[in-house]
Design a protein around this motif. Sequence first.
Motif, PDB file in Angstrom:
ATOM      1  N   ILE A 191      -0.140   4.079   5.046  1.00  0.00           N
ATOM      2  CA  ILE A 191      -1.231   3.423   5.777  1.00  0.00           C
ATOM      3  C   ILE A 191      -1.524   4.171   7.077  1.00  0.00           C
ATOM      4  O   ILE A 191      -2.675   4.461   7.384  1.00  0.00           O
ATOM      5  N   PHE A 192      -0.472   4.483   7.823  1.00  0.00           N
ATOM      6  CA  PHE A 192      -0.675   5.152   9.103  1.00  0.00           C
ATOM      7  C   PHE A 192      -1.053   6.621   8.936  1.00  0.00           C
ATOM      8  O   PHE A 192      -1.546   7.250   9.868  1.00  0.00           O
ATOM      9  N   SER A 193      -0.836   7.172   7.742  1.00  0.00           N
ATOM     10  CA  SER A 193      -1.296   8.533   7.469  1.00  0.00           C
ATOM     11  C   SER A 193      -2.815   8.565   7.349  1.00  0.00           C
ATOM     12  O   SER A 193      -3.461   9.518   7.772  1.00  0.00           O
ATOM     13  N   ASN A 206       4.451  11.650   0.950  1.00  0.00           N
ATOM     14  CA  ASN A 206       4.583  10.241   0.541  1.00  0.00           C
ATOM     15  C   ASN A 206       4.386  10.070  -0.956  1.00  0.00           C
ATOM     16  O   ASN A 206       5.126   9.331  -1.607  1.00  0.00           O
ATOM     17  N   ILE A 207       3.397  10.745  -1.503  1.00  0.00           N
ATOM     18  CA  ILE A 207       3.150  10.644  -2.947  1.00  0.00           C
ATOM     19  C   ILE A 207       4.332  11.221  -3.727  1.00  0.00           C
ATOM     20  O   ILE A 207       4.795  10.617  -4.703  1.00  0.00           O
ATOM     21  N   LEU A 208       4.846  12.365  -3.292  1.00  0.00           N
ATOM     22  CA  LEU A 208       6.014  12.944  -3.953  1.00  0.00           C
ATOM     23  C   LEU A 208       7.228  12.028  -3.846  1.00  0.00           C
ATOM     24  O   LEU A 208       8.001  11.878  -4.803  1.00  0.00           O
ATOM     25  N   CYS A 228       8.556   0.938   3.064  1.00  0.00           N
ATOM     26  CA  CYS A 228       8.530   1.940   4.138  1.00  0.00           C
ATOM     27  C   CYS A 228       7.513   3.036   3.841  1.00  0.00           C
ATOM     28  O   CYS A 228       6.747   3.451   4.720  1.00  0.00           O
ATOM     29  N   THR A 229       7.495   3.501   2.598  1.00  0.00           N
ATOM     30  CA  THR A 229       6.544   4.539   2.209  1.00  0.00           C
ATOM     31  C   THR A 229       5.114   4.020   2.299  1.00  0.00           C
ATOM     32  O   THR A 229       4.208   4.750   2.716  1.00  0.00           O
ATOM     33  N   PHE A 230       4.918   2.766   1.942  1.00  0.00           N
ATOM     34  CA  PHE A 230       3.602   2.157   2.025  1.00  0.00           C
ATOM     35  C   PHE A 230       3.091   2.140   3.472  1.00  0.00           C
ATOM     36  O   PHE A 230       1.939   2.495   3.740  1.00  0.00           O
ATOM     37  N   ALA A 264      14.928  -0.454  -4.292  1.00  0.00           N
ATOM     38  CA  ALA A 264      13.726   0.379  -4.277  1.00  0.00           C
ATOM     39  C   ALA A 264      12.608  -0.272  -3.472  1.00  0.00           C
ATOM     40  O   ALA A 264      11.778   0.433  -2.890  1.00  0.00           O
ATOM     41  N   ILE A 265      12.601  -1.593  -3.423  1.00  0.00           N
ATOM     42  CA  ILE A 265      11.557  -2.314  -2.680  1.00  0.00           C
ATOM     43  C   ILE A 265      11.516  -1.858  -1.227  1.00  0.00           C
ATOM     44  O   ILE A 265      10.441  -1.656  -0.657  1.00  0.00           O
TER      45      ILE A 265
END
Length: 115
Positions: free
Chosen positions: A45-47, A12-14, A39-41, A33-34
């Motif tokens: 969270i679930f990670s 996710n960070i990458l 989606c990444t956010f 990009a939003i």
Amino acid sequence: MVRIQLLTIVVNILFLVYIFRLIIKGKLREEYAIVWLICTFFIMIFSFWRRGLDVIAHFLGVFEAPNLVFTGAIFAIFIYLLHLSVVASKLQNNIRKLSQEIAHLKLAIENKDKT
């Protein structure tokens, strides 16, 4: 933390770095990009919150948490496709107007050359 959690967080960070890099280079507009950032956010969270999906599924009355993921993903895809359809329609109208203006200008130049 479990190995899959760490892997998901790193990926996710990458991915976030890659999205910001595309924005800075001008290859990805902010309005598109939003969607990727949101989606990444949610994945991030679930990670961190392993039981989060189960809690939300139980709260919404969904019996199996993966069904909630698929339903949410399908809903998000439909909304995004609708947005892209609106953008494509607007671009098509702009292209038609520009083509008409070019034709008028070309005709005006040709008429001016004849006189």
